[in-house]
Design a protein around this motif. Sequence first.
Motif, PDB file in Angstrom:
ATOM      1  N   UNK A   1       1.507  -1.734  -0.170  1.00  0.00           N
ATOM      2  CA  UNK A   1       0.119  -0.297   0.297  1.00  0.00           C
ATOM      3  C   UNK A   1       0.618   0.655   0.151  1.00  0.00           C
ATOM      4  N   UNK A   2       2.299   1.146  -0.060  1.00  0.00           N
ATOM      5  CA  UNK A   2       3.078   2.924  -0.767  1.00  0.00           C
ATOM      6  C   UNK A   2       2.703   3.391  -1.861  1.00  0.00           C
ATOM      7  N   UNK A   3       1.857   3.373  -2.500  1.00  0.00           N
ATOM      8  CA  UNK A   3       1.125   4.429  -3.320  1.00  0.00           C
ATOM      9  C   UNK A   3       0.046   4.244  -3.268  1.00  0.00           C
ATOM     10  N   UNK A   4      -0.602   3.891  -1.999  1.00  0.00           N
ATOM     11  CA  UNK A   4      -2.388   4.754  -1.736  1.00  0.00           C
ATOM     12  C   UNK A   4      -2.258   5.878  -2.131  1.00  0.00           C
ATOM     13  N   UNK A   5      -1.984   7.104  -1.655  1.00  0.00           N
ATOM     14  CA  UNK A   5      -1.736   8.265  -2.114  1.00  0.00           C
ATOM     15  C   UNK A   5      -0.725   8.943  -2.004  1.00  0.00           C
ATOM     16  N   UNK A   6      -1.184   9.336  -3.943  1.00  0.00           N
ATOM     17  CA  UNK A   6       0.898   9.468  -4.733  1.00  0.00           C
ATOM     18  C   UNK A   6       1.417  10.818  -3.836  1.00  0.00           C
ATOM     19  N   UNK A   7       0.995  12.186  -3.227  1.00  0.00           N
ATOM     20  CA  UNK A   7       1.534  12.923  -2.659  1.00  0.00           C
ATOM     21  C   UNK A   7       2.020  12.343  -1.074  1.00  0.00           C
ATOM     22  N   UNK A   8       1.926  11.275  -0.117  1.00  0.00           N
ATOM     23  CA  UNK A   8       2.500  10.963   0.690  1.00  0.00           C
ATOM     24  C   UNK A   8       2.812  10.097   0.506  1.00  0.00           C
ATOM     25  N   UNK A   9       4.354   9.594   1.553  1.00  0.00           N
ATOM     26  CA  UNK A   9       5.043   8.843   1.592  1.00  0.00           C
ATOM     27  C   UNK A   9       4.856   7.337   1.784  1.00  0.00           C
ATOM     28  N   UNK A  10       3.956   7.341   2.806  1.00  0.00           N
ATOM     29  CA  UNK A  10       3.496   6.213   3.264  1.00  0.00           C
ATOM     30  C   UNK A  10       3.499   4.345   3.683  1.00  0.00           C
ATOM     31  N   UNK A  11       4.601   5.033   3.531  1.00  0.00           N
ATOM     32  CA  UNK A  11       5.671   3.779   4.737  1.00  0.00           C
ATOM     33  C   UNK A  11       5.246   3.556   5.865  1.00  0.00           C
ATOM     34  N   UNK A  12       5.208   2.110   6.075  1.00  0.00           N
ATOM     35  CA  UNK A  12       4.808   1.816   7.622  1.00  0.00           C
ATOM     36  C   UNK A  12       5.726   1.034   8.432  1.00  0.00           C
ATOM     37  N   UNK A  13       6.278   1.684   9.376  1.00  0.00           N
ATOM     38  CA  UNK A  13       6.898   1.327  11.071  1.00  0.00           C
ATOM     39  C   UNK A  13       6.119  -0.019  11.039  1.00  0.00           C
ATOM     40  N   UNK A  14       7.733  -1.160  10.651  1.00  0.00           N
ATOM     41  CA  UNK A  14       7.470  -2.510  11.025  1.00  0.00           C
ATOM     42  C   UNK A  14       6.843  -2.611  12.401  1.00  0.00           C
ATOM     43  N   UNK A  15       7.702  -2.405  13.154  1.00  0.00           N
ATOM     44  CA  UNK A  15       7.575  -1.998  15.121  1.00  0.00           C
ATOM     45  C   UNK A  15       5.855  -1.729  15.157  1.00  0.00           C
ATOM     46  N   UNK A  16       5.552  -0.747  14.552  1.00  0.00           N
ATOM     47  CA  UNK A  16       4.601   0.106  15.638  1.00  0.00           C
ATOM     48  C   UNK A  16       2.642  -0.178  14.376  1.00  0.00           C
ATOM     49  N   UNK A  17       3.444  -0.514  12.775  1.00  0.00           N
ATOM     50  CA  UNK A  17       2.328   0.021  11.852  1.00  0.00           C
ATOM     51  C   UNK A  17       1.432   1.635  11.269  1.00  0.00           C
ATOM     52  N   UNK A  18       2.606   2.723  12.400  1.00  0.00           N
ATOM     53  CA  UNK A  18       2.187   3.624  11.806  1.00  0.00           C
ATOM     54  C   UNK A  18       2.374   3.981  10.628  1.00  0.00           C
TER      55      UNK A  18
END
Length: 52
Positions: A5-22
């Motif tokens: 889901x990295x590219x869901x919103x094109x103007x936001x990075x949106x990468x997920x923190x593997x520890x917290x899911x932020x």
Amino acid sequence: MKTESTDIITHVCWDMDPKTAARCRLKPKHDGAHYDPYQRPSLNHPGFTWPK
């Protein structure tokens, strides 16, 4: 870490923190750590960060 889901919103990075899911809310291809200002442990602490 890239997710499906990295590219869901094109103007936001949106990468997920593997520890917290932020999710990172910085611009795509930013420098430095990923940062989520909306998920924070309390109102007087900054959001979660994790290495890029």
